[in-house]
Motif scaffolding. Structure first.
Motif, PDB file in Angstrom:
ATOM      1  N   ARG A 178       0.824  -1.213   0.000  1.00 33.25           N
ATOM      2  CA  ARG A 178       0.000   0.000   0.000  1.00 33.25           C
ATOM      3  C   ARG A 178       0.863   1.270   0.000  1.00 33.25           C
ATOM      4  NH1 ARG A 178      -2.147  -4.326   2.216  1.00 33.25           N
ATOM      5  NH2 ARG A 178      -4.376  -4.709   2.017  1.00 33.25           N
ATOM      6  N   HIS A 179       2.111   1.137  -0.442  1.00 35.39           N
ATOM      7  CA  HIS A 179       3.022   2.280  -0.583  1.00 35.39           C
ATOM      8  C   HIS A 179       3.326   2.952   0.754  1.00 35.39           C
ATOM      9  CE1 HIS A 179       2.152   1.676  -4.794  1.00 35.39           C
ATOM     10  NE2 HIS A 179       0.877   1.955  -4.592  1.00 35.39           N
ATOM     11  N   LEU A 180       3.306   2.162   1.823  1.00 36.95           N
ATOM     12  CA  LEU A 180       3.654   2.655   3.147  1.00 36.95           C
ATOM     13  C   LEU A 180       5.013   2.066   3.513  1.00 36.95           C
ATOM     14  CD1 LEU A 180       0.120   2.175   4.656  1.00 36.95           C
ATOM     15  CD2 LEU A 180       1.273   4.380   4.449  1.00 36.95           C
ATOM     16  N   MET A 181       6.018   2.939   3.580  1.00 36.13           N
ATOM     17  CA  MET A 181       7.399   2.501   3.727  1.00 36.13           C
ATOM     18  C   MET A 181       7.882   2.718   5.158  1.00 36.13           C
ATOM     19  SD  MET A 181       7.264   1.783   0.603  1.00 36.13           S
ATOM     20  CE  MET A 181       8.876   1.008   0.458  1.00 36.13           C
ATOM     21  N   LEU A 182       8.533   1.720   5.706  1.00 39.36           N
ATOM     22  CA  LEU A 182       9.034   1.794   7.077  1.00 39.36           C
ATOM     23  C   LEU A 182      10.090   2.890   7.205  1.00 39.36           C
ATOM     24  CD1 LEU A 182       9.038   0.405   9.913  1.00 39.36           C
ATOM     25  CD2 LEU A 182      10.983  -0.942   9.087  1.00 39.36           C
ATOM     26  N   THR A 183       9.919   3.765   8.195  1.00 40.10           N
ATOM     27  CA  THR A 183      10.894   4.826   8.452  1.00 40.10           C
ATOM     28  C   THR A 183      11.558   4.713   9.818  1.00 40.10           C
ATOM     29  OG1 THR A 183       9.174   6.305   9.302  1.00 40.10           O
ATOM     30  CG2 THR A 183       9.704   6.454   6.946  1.00 40.10           C
ATOM     31  N   ARG A 184      10.843   4.158  10.805  1.00 35.96           N
ATOM     32  CA  ARG A 184      11.394   4.007  12.151  1.00 35.96           C
ATOM     33  C   ARG A 184      10.859   2.723  12.743  1.00 35.96           C
ATOM     34  NH1 ARG A 184       9.338   8.066  15.980  1.00 35.96           N
ATOM     35  NH2 ARG A 184      11.233   7.770  17.198  1.00 35.96           N
ATOM     36  N   GLU A 185      11.684   2.062  13.556  1.00 28.27           N
ATOM     37  CA  GLU A 185      11.225   0.910  14.316  1.00 28.27           C
ATOM     38  C   GLU A 185      11.993   0.839  15.617  1.00 28.27           C
ATOM     39  OE1 GLU A 185      11.927  -2.623  11.994  1.00 28.27           O
ATOM     40  OE2 GLU A 185      14.108  -2.406  12.067  1.00 28.27           O
ATOM     41  N   ALA A 201       6.516   1.142  15.419  1.00 23.03           N
ATOM     42  CA  ALA A 201       6.897   1.277  14.013  1.00 23.03           C
ATOM     43  C   ALA A 201       6.184   2.464  13.379  1.00 23.03           C
ATOM     44  CB  ALA A 201       6.565   0.001  13.241  1.00 23.03           C
ATOM     45  N   ALA A 202       6.895   3.145  12.485  1.00 21.90           N
ATOM     46  CA  ALA A 202       6.333   4.279  11.751  1.00 21.90           C
ATOM     47  C   ALA A 202       6.536   4.051  10.264  1.00 21.90           C
ATOM     48  CB  ALA A 202       6.986   5.584  12.178  1.00 21.90           C
ATOM     49  N   PHE A 203       5.501   4.358   9.486  1.00 22.76           N
ATOM     50  CA  PHE A 203       5.500   4.166   8.042  1.00 22.76           C
ATOM     51  C   PHE A 203       5.121   5.481   7.369  1.00 22.76           C
ATOM     52  CE2 PHE A 203       4.582   0.203  10.113  1.00 22.76           C
ATOM     53  CZ  PHE A 203       5.291  -0.758   9.392  1.00 22.76           C
ATOM     54  N   ALA A 204       5.783   5.804   6.268  1.00 23.05           N
ATOM     55  CA  ALA A 204       5.473   7.006   5.498  1.00 23.05           C
ATOM     56  C   ALA A 204       4.762   6.612   4.211  1.00 23.05           C
ATOM     57  CB  ALA A 204       6.740   7.786   5.182  1.00 23.05           C
ATOM     58  N   HIS A 205       3.743   7.370   3.857  1.00 22.84           N
ATOM     59  CA  HIS A 205       2.996   7.124   2.626  1.00 22.84           C
ATOM     60  C   HIS A 205       3.795   7.661   1.442  1.00 22.84           C
ATOM     61  CE1 HIS A 205      -0.775   7.931  -0.006  1.00 22.84           C
ATOM     62  NE2 HIS A 205      -0.315   6.719  -0.213  1.00 22.84           N
ATOM     63  N   CYS A 206       4.262   6.764   0.595  1.00 21.22           N
ATOM     64  CA  CYS A 206       5.124   7.126  -0.536  1.00 21.22           C
ATOM     65  C   CYS A 206       4.551   6.547  -1.822  1.00 21.22           C
ATOM     66  CB  CYS A 206       6.546   6.614  -0.309  1.00 21.22           C
ATOM     67  SG  CYS A 206       7.360   7.326   1.111  1.00 21.22           S
ATOM     68  N   PRO A 207       3.559   7.218  -2.412  1.00 24.66           N
ATOM     69  CA  PRO A 207       2.939   6.667  -3.620  1.00 24.66           C
ATOM     70  C   PRO A 207       3.805   6.752  -4.871  1.00 24.66           C
ATOM     71  CG  PRO A 207       1.943   8.771  -3.027  1.00 24.66           C
ATOM     72  CD  PRO A 207       2.862   8.409  -1.909  1.00 24.66           C
ATOM     73  N   PRO A 216      15.004   9.028   4.391  1.00 24.49           N
ATOM     74  CA  PRO A 216      16.291   8.629   4.952  1.00 24.49           C
ATOM     75  C   PRO A 216      16.291   7.143   5.280  1.00 24.49           C
ATOM     76  CG  PRO A 216      14.956   9.712   6.622  1.00 24.49           C
ATOM     77  CD  PRO A 216      14.196   9.824   5.320  1.00 24.49           C
ATOM     78  N   ALA A 217      17.438   6.621   5.635  1.00 28.73           N
ATOM     79  CA  ALA A 217      17.525   5.220   6.048  1.00 28.73           C
ATOM     80  C   ALA A 217      16.636   4.984   7.272  1.00 28.73           C
ATOM     81  CB  ALA A 217      18.975   4.863   6.365  1.00 28.73           C
TER      82      ALA A 217
END
Length: 244
Positions: A178-185, A201-207, A216-217
């Motif tokens: 769903r274009h949600l990319m992990l940014t923090r865990e 965990a945090a995910f950013a919406h990256c369509p 960032p990493a």
């Protein structure tokens, strides 16, 4: 203080009418989640309103919208918000996330979402009916939470959650689709000798590919809650703005 109250530094949470009480998972997520300095943040399954209150304390210019399917929890969350210093910035609605998404962002498009989601998928449920609804993933399956995040969040908007470690990999796989990319865990263990049982965990919406390339990493950390029988320095530092 009665057993129905949980007192923090800047607010008091009553949770006697809520199926799910104030607990470590919620406090950790409220202290750990990053959201923009301005805009609307959606708290999915707000319960007693704990996450709304914690984020309102941390971010002085954001607006919080809490939603829940439990009518008693909604009443209590509204009361807790009204009694807090942040009453003017918190709205609580009696609705499901699925209906909220279908209604077209009626409180404005959220710049971020937070959720302490129900995660039990076993057929043997907790005995209390309302507690079962609050804890069981049938009421908010992971795929429906992620579908709503994809629909509601703007590009680079974030979804922050707390999950059991044994559900984390599945959740991540569903998020990527769903274009949600992990940014923090952050993997959370109760003692140094025990394996982590929770993940923040945090995910950013990256369509688009450009948005994914701009991330960032992934920030990966660990948190141990206790050391030598006492609250660890890391846990104390994370929650020092809240615990007395």
């Amino acid at each position: 203080m009665s057993s129905a109250d949980f007192t923090f530094r800047q607010f008091v949470v009553r949770h006697d009418r809520c199926a799910m009480k104030v607990g470590t998972d919620g406090v950790l997520l409220g202290a750990w989640a990053h959201v923009p300095d301005r805009g609307t943040v959606l708290d999915v399954g707000t319960g007693c309103g704990l996450l709304c209150l914690m984020l309102a304390q941390r971010y002085a210019h954001i607006r919080l919208v809490g939603i829940d399917i439990d009518a008693d929890a909604v009443v209590q969350a509204r009361d807790n918000a009204a009694a807090s210093p942040f009453a003017s910035r918190i709205t609580v609605s009696h609705t499901s996330l699925q209906d909220y998404a279908l209604q077209g962002r009626h409180d404005g498009q959220p710049c971020a979402m937070v959720c302490n989601p129900p995660f039990f998928t076993e057929k043997l449920l907790p005995p209390d009916a309302r507690r079962s609804v609050a804890r069981h993933a049938d009421t908010l399956p992971f795929d429906e939470l992620l579908d709503a995040a994809e629909t509601l969040l703007p590009p680079l908007g974030t979804l922050s959650v707390v999950l059991p470690t044994n559900a984390y990999n599945d959740f991540r796989r569903m998020a990527v689709v769903r274009h949600l990319m992990l940014t923090r865990e952050c993997f959370v263990q109760t003692t140094p000798s025990k394996a982590p049982k929770r993940v923040l965990a945090a995910f950013a919406h990256c369509p688009t590919m450009a948005e994914r390339a701009s991330l960032p990493a992934t920030e990966a950390t660990h948190l141990c809650l206790t050391e030598n029988g006492s609250r660890s320095d890391a846990y104390r530092n994370l929650t020092q703005e809240f615990y007395l």
